[in-house]
Enzyme design. Structure first.
Site, PDB file in Angstrom:
ATOM      1  N   TYR A   1       0.880  -1.163   0.000  1.00 38.69           N
ATOM      2  CA  TYR A   1       0.000   0.000   0.000  1.00 38.69           C
ATOM      3  C   TYR A   1       0.921   1.217   0.000  1.00 38.69           C
ATOM      4  CZ  TYR A   1      -3.320   3.537   1.576  1.00 38.69           C
ATOM      5  OH  TYR A   1      -4.071   4.681   1.677  1.00 38.69           O
TER       6      TYR A   1
ATOM      7  N   ASP B   1      -1.954  -1.493  -4.112  1.00 40.83           N
ATOM      8  CA  ASP B   1      -2.390  -0.141  -4.439  1.00 40.83           C
ATOM      9  C   ASP B   1      -1.133   0.710  -4.528  1.00 40.83           C
ATOM     10  OD1 ASP B   1      -3.364   2.424  -4.577  1.00 40.83           O
ATOM     11  OD2 ASP B   1      -4.618   2.294  -2.780  1.00 40.83           O
TER      12      ASP B   1
ATOM     13  N   HIS C   1     -12.171   0.886  -4.216  1.00 37.92           N
ATOM     14  CA  HIS C   1     -11.325   0.166  -5.168  1.00 37.92           C
ATOM     15  C   HIS C   1     -11.988  -1.142  -5.586  1.00 37.92           C
ATOM     16  CE1 HIS C   1      -7.418   2.391  -4.417  1.00 37.92           C
ATOM     17  NE2 HIS C   1      -8.121   2.750  -3.361  1.00 37.92           N
TER      18      HIS C   1
END
EC number: 3.1.11.2
Length: 265
Positions: free
Chosen positions: A106, A150, A256
């Site tokens: 992330y 991500d 998402h």
């Protein structure tokens, strides 16, 4: 054997555990990489994942913020965690499944101002990428490796809803795009989804909550990625990579959508 790997910024795993269970039942991932779990390791809903058939877990938790996890149907072998976050956030977790190393990230969003001197959050984002790029330069490219997660950068003109507008907005500025490509070049990584669904097809994996109908507003960004090392790229099953944007239509969804690919390992 076939190995299905999925990355998904879940935006609170406890809040959306029922959605995770539904997703696992419908799409049968072998390895599920989650970001923004937003809980500590002891708060993680382990039993729910055992019940889903994903009992093997690696969790990088943090109270209230960030957090990453890997849940696997198959046994996990430990892989060294990468020390690339200078702030010590829970932003990276790793595992080896069926001989494939999976690094789940992330990466910091970077705030609103694309200026390293004036915005510490943006500087942190760039620093994270620089450290990760330096690490990837040392890797054996033939070792089976997946970078998932991500990445908070949408690189191409067709990875954003409006290239000209977004070029001034953090996530698609020229400096960020160049930084992402430097990381990709450092390991010779294949951008699996974009390679299988080439330009000029528009792709997105994130849509703001501000729009009541995300398809109607159609202002998406492709922030979530699955990359493979040169030694693993030939194992990617043709036509398997896709963004499961229908999940974004579910009730109280994450902002998402999951991204999936299959490997023949």
């Amino acid at each position: 054997m076939s190995l299905r790997i999925v990355t998904w910024n879940i935006n609170s795993v406890r809040l959306r555990i029922d959605q995770v269970a539904r997703f696992v039942a419908e799409h049968a991932p072998d390895v599920l990489c989650l970001q923004e779990i937003k809980c500590t390791a002891d708060q993680f809903p382990r039993q729910a994942f055992i019940d889903m058939g994903l009992p093997y877990l690696r969790i990088g938790g943090q109270k209230g913020w960030h957090g990453v996890a890997i849940a696997s149907r198959l046994p996990i072998v430990d892989s060294p965690k990468l020390d690339v976050c200078r702030e010590g956030h829970a932003r990276c977790v790793s595992a080896v499944v069926e001989g494939v190393e999976v690094q789940n990230f992330y990466i910091p969003a970077g705030g609103d101002l694309p200026d390293r001197a004036l915005n510490p959050k943006f500087d942190h984002k760039m620093d994270f990428y620089e450290r990760l790029t330096a690490e990837m330069k040392t890797r054996d490219r033939q070792r089976p490796l997946v970078l998932a997660g991500d990445f908070n950068i949408a690189p191409g003109e067709n990875d954003v809803w409006n290239h000209r507008f977004m070029s001034k907005v953090v996530s698609h500025t020229p400096g960020e795009v160049e930084t992402l490509y430097r990381l990709q070049d450092a390991g010779g990584f294949a951008d699996v989804v974009r390679d299988q669904i080439p330009d000029p097809t528009k792709l997105a994996s994130w849509w703001s909550y501000r729009a009541k109908d995300f398809r109607k507003s159609n202002r998406g960004l492709r922030l979530d990625h699955l990359w493979t090392s040169p030694g693993l790229t030939p194992a990617v099953v043709k036509g398997s990579a896709r963004i499961l944007d229908a999940v974004r239509e579910w009730e109280r969804p994450s902002d998402h959508a999951p991204v999936v690919m299959d490997l023949d390992v």
